[in-house]
Scaffold this active site. Sequence first.
Site, PDB file in Angstrom:
ATOM      1  N   LYS A  28     -35.625 -41.477  23.785  1.00  0.00           N
ATOM      2  CA  LYS A  28     -36.027 -41.805  25.172  1.00  0.00           C
ATOM      3  C   LYS A  28     -37.547 -41.758  25.324  1.00  0.00           C
ATOM      4  O   LYS A  28     -38.145 -42.631  25.950  1.00  0.00           O
ATOM      5  CB  LYS A  28     -35.411 -40.792  26.162  1.00  0.00           C
ATOM      6  CG  LYS A  28     -33.923 -40.929  26.357  1.00  0.00           C
ATOM      7  CD  LYS A  28     -33.426 -40.074  27.520  1.00  0.00           C
ATOM      8  CE  LYS A  28     -33.285 -38.613  27.200  1.00  0.00           C
ATOM      9  NZ  LYS A  28     -32.295 -38.275  26.181  1.00  0.00           N
ATOM     10  N   THR A  61     -27.198 -34.781  18.617  1.00  0.00           N
ATOM     11  CA  THR A  61     -26.102 -34.789  17.627  1.00  0.00           C
ATOM     12  C   THR A  61     -24.877 -35.527  18.159  1.00  0.00           C
ATOM     13  O   THR A  61     -24.171 -36.198  17.400  1.00  0.00           O
ATOM     14  CB  THR A  61     -25.728 -33.337  17.249  1.00  0.00           C
ATOM     15  OG1 THR A  61     -26.928 -32.650  16.881  1.00  0.00           O
ATOM     16  CG2 THR A  61     -24.781 -33.296  16.081  1.00  0.00           C
ATOM     17  N   SER A  88     -31.291 -38.121  23.029  1.00  0.00           N
ATOM     18  CA  SER A  88     -32.400 -37.656  22.164  1.00  0.00           C
ATOM     19  C   SER A  88     -33.797 -38.077  22.622  1.00  0.00           C
ATOM     20  O   SER A  88     -33.956 -38.778  23.614  1.00  0.00           O
ATOM     21  CB  SER A  88     -32.184 -38.128  20.721  1.00  0.00           C
ATOM     22  OG  SER A  88     -32.631 -39.467  20.545  1.00  0.00           O
ATOM     23  N   ASP A 101     -27.394 -32.135  10.176  1.00  0.00           N
ATOM     24  CA  ASP A 101     -28.255 -31.126  10.826  1.00  0.00           C
ATOM     25  C   ASP A 101     -28.767 -30.131   9.789  1.00  0.00           C
ATOM     26  O   ASP A 101     -29.964 -29.823   9.723  1.00  0.00           O
ATOM     27  CB  ASP A 101     -27.460 -30.309  11.867  1.00  0.00           C
ATOM     28  CG  ASP A 101     -27.175 -31.066  13.149  1.00  0.00           C
ATOM     29  OD1 ASP A 101     -28.070 -31.135  13.990  1.00  0.00           O
ATOM     30  OD2 ASP A 101     -26.048 -31.585  13.304  1.00  0.00           O
ATOM     31  N   ASP A 158     -36.963 -29.772  21.475  1.00  0.00           N
ATOM     32  CA  ASP A 158     -36.434 -30.906  22.243  1.00  0.00           C
ATOM     33  C   ASP A 158     -37.524 -31.629  23.031  1.00  0.00           C
ATOM     34  O   ASP A 158     -37.261 -32.677  23.629  1.00  0.00           O
ATOM     35  CB  ASP A 158     -35.368 -30.428  23.240  1.00  0.00           C
ATOM     36  CG  ASP A 158     -34.038 -30.162  22.566  1.00  0.00           C
ATOM     37  OD1 ASP A 158     -33.711 -30.895  21.617  1.00  0.00           O
ATOM     38  OD2 ASP A 158     -33.341 -29.217  22.982  1.00  0.00           O
ATOM     39  N   GLU A 213     -33.758 -25.684  15.010  1.00  0.00           N
ATOM     40  CA  GLU A 213     -32.568 -25.464  15.819  1.00  0.00           C
ATOM     41  C   GLU A 213     -31.438 -24.713  15.098  1.00  0.00           C
ATOM     42  O   GLU A 213     -30.774 -23.884  15.687  1.00  0.00           O
ATOM     43  CB  GLU A 213     -32.044 -26.828  16.305  1.00  0.00           C
ATOM     44  CG  GLU A 213     -30.718 -26.717  17.032  1.00  0.00           C
ATOM     45  CD  GLU A 213     -30.508 -27.742  18.115  1.00  0.00           C
ATOM     46  OE1 GLU A 213     -31.093 -28.827  18.028  1.00  0.00           O
ATOM     47  OE2 GLU A 213     -29.741 -27.443  19.044  1.00  0.00           O
TER      48      GLU A 213
HETATM   49  P1  AMP Z   1     -30.463 -35.390  25.297  1.00  0.00           P
HETATM   50  O1  AMP Z   1     -29.766 -36.424  24.485  1.00  0.00           O
HETATM   51  O2  AMP Z   1     -31.732 -35.864  25.901  1.00  0.00           O
HETATM   52  O3  AMP Z   1     -29.572 -34.714  26.294  1.00  0.00           O
HETATM   53  O4  AMP Z   1     -30.995 -34.289  24.305  1.00  0.00           O
HETATM   54  C1  AMP Z   1     -30.193 -33.726  23.343  1.00  0.00           C
HETATM   55  C2  AMP Z   1     -30.533 -32.273  23.275  1.00  0.00           C
HETATM   56  O5  AMP Z   1     -30.078 -31.606  24.434  1.00  0.00           O
HETATM   57  C3  AMP Z   1     -29.866 -31.572  22.157  1.00  0.00           C
HETATM   58  O6  AMP Z   1     -30.622 -31.660  20.974  1.00  0.00           O
HETATM   59  C4  AMP Z   1     -29.763 -30.146  22.632  1.00  0.00           C
HETATM   60  O7  AMP Z   1     -30.825 -29.377  22.130  1.00  0.00           O
HETATM   61  C5  AMP Z   1     -29.915 -30.246  24.121  1.00  0.00           C
HETATM   62  N1  AMP Z   1     -28.720 -29.719  24.788  1.00  0.00           N
HETATM   63  C6  AMP Z   1     -27.582 -29.291  24.221  1.00  0.00           C
HETATM   64  N2  AMP Z   1     -26.724 -28.812  25.144  1.00  0.00           N
HETATM   65  C7  AMP Z   1     -27.346 -28.944  26.327  1.00  0.00           C
HETATM   66  C8  AMP Z   1     -26.976 -28.625  27.662  1.00  0.00           C
HETATM   67  N3  AMP Z   1     -25.784 -28.082  27.971  1.00  0.00           N
HETATM   68  N4  AMP Z   1     -27.853 -28.902  28.622  1.00  0.00           N
HETATM   69  C9  AMP Z   1     -29.040 -29.459  28.351  1.00  0.00           C
HETATM   70  N5  AMP Z   1     -29.432 -29.786  27.091  1.00  0.00           N
HETATM   71  C10 AMP Z   1     -28.604 -29.522  26.101  1.00  0.00           C
HETATM   72 MG    MG Z   2     -32.018 -31.219  20.212  1.00  0.00          MG
END
Ligand code: AMP
Ligand code: MG
Length: 333
Positions: free
Chosen positions: A250, A132, A247, A52, A277, A75
């Site tokens: 998708k 991540t 991520s 990161d 995002d 970020e």
């Molecule tokens: P995804 O894999 O689509 O859920 O996207 C990953 C991204 O979700 C990460 O890079 C974060 O910026 C974001 N993220 C982190 N924590 C949360 C959370 N609690 N709720 C929603 N999104 C989050």
């Molecule tokens: Mg993210």
Amino acid sequence: MKAQDSFRLDGLVAEGEGALGAMRDAMVVARALEGRVAASAKPDTSPVTIADLAIQALIAKRLRDGFPDDSVVAEEDASFLRGSDDALSREVVEAVRRHVPDATLERVVDWIGWGSSGPGSRFWALDPVDGTKGFLAGRQYAIALALIVDGVVRLGVIGCPRLGLNSRDVAQPVETPPGGIAIAVRGRGAWWNAEGEDVWRRLEVSTRHDASTARVVQSFEPRHGDSERSARVLQLLGSATPLLMDSQAKHVTVAAGVNDLLMRFPPDTNFHDSIWDQAAGSLLVEEAGGRVTDLAGDPLDFTAGRRLLRNEGMLASNGRLHEAALDAVQRAN
Ligand code: AMP
Ligand code: MG
């Protein structure tokens, strides 16, 4: 292979070539550090890794060199780097130095810090490692970069080191060929370059219009969404179990027509996604012929700060399924 040989970057030649060059180096850094455990945890318990920090430093430095008047909204912050005696600091600097030979801890801290800007009229939004948790667990992850001018996403580049668009199970990480890069230029389409191939393939969304057979893709992390709300919507649509992926990989699958619908239900009413995002991914889907809105059907508003404070959730589709999905979201409320 230059992007310009395959498609036109129009007024964004320097930006497109610069972003692609930075992305290729960032993917080398990411791969070299894959599987390295979380260096530390942020207050919201989400992990931060060497990758990161190193990728944010590398890309921010490249962007500032190429476009000194632009700001970078990213970020990570550099507070994890505590000094030259600290192992994390040493590893981050070493990773950056492979691509920027004059990197020192002081400079790397500076470069990472450039990402703390607030959005200006022209800025880059960067997620150095999007997903991540997927990066650490051997699932999908992405490096996401977008150029936003006056609130409009003009360019989006998404590096997906583990995405094989021809795989039978697209969520499954690929080893060979190892991933690829997607690029979208506003008004010029969306394109995919599989690593090791010398062509840019145009991305187009699917033509599926029957919601009951829609291939839905959602976040792998249940805590990133509202699973009960999601289940209600899926039931109303008559859709089968969604494919789970981390991520903005998708978004790439929706742009490529491998999936038809991507929905993001916030985990609680106060949660808003960060602009990094969604920015690159939303342009990619739109330029592949799809549609992106929030859950109320409004466009994503990238002028509200570092987060999408004026939007609730997100819906990206092939276009044909969009109204049906919005309708199901309304009925499920
Ligand atoms: P995804 O894999 O689509 O859920 O996207 C990953 C991204 O979700 C990460 O890079 C974060 O910026 C974001 N993220 C982190 N924590 C949360 C959370 N609690 N709720 C929603 N999104 C989050
Ligand atoms: Mg993210």
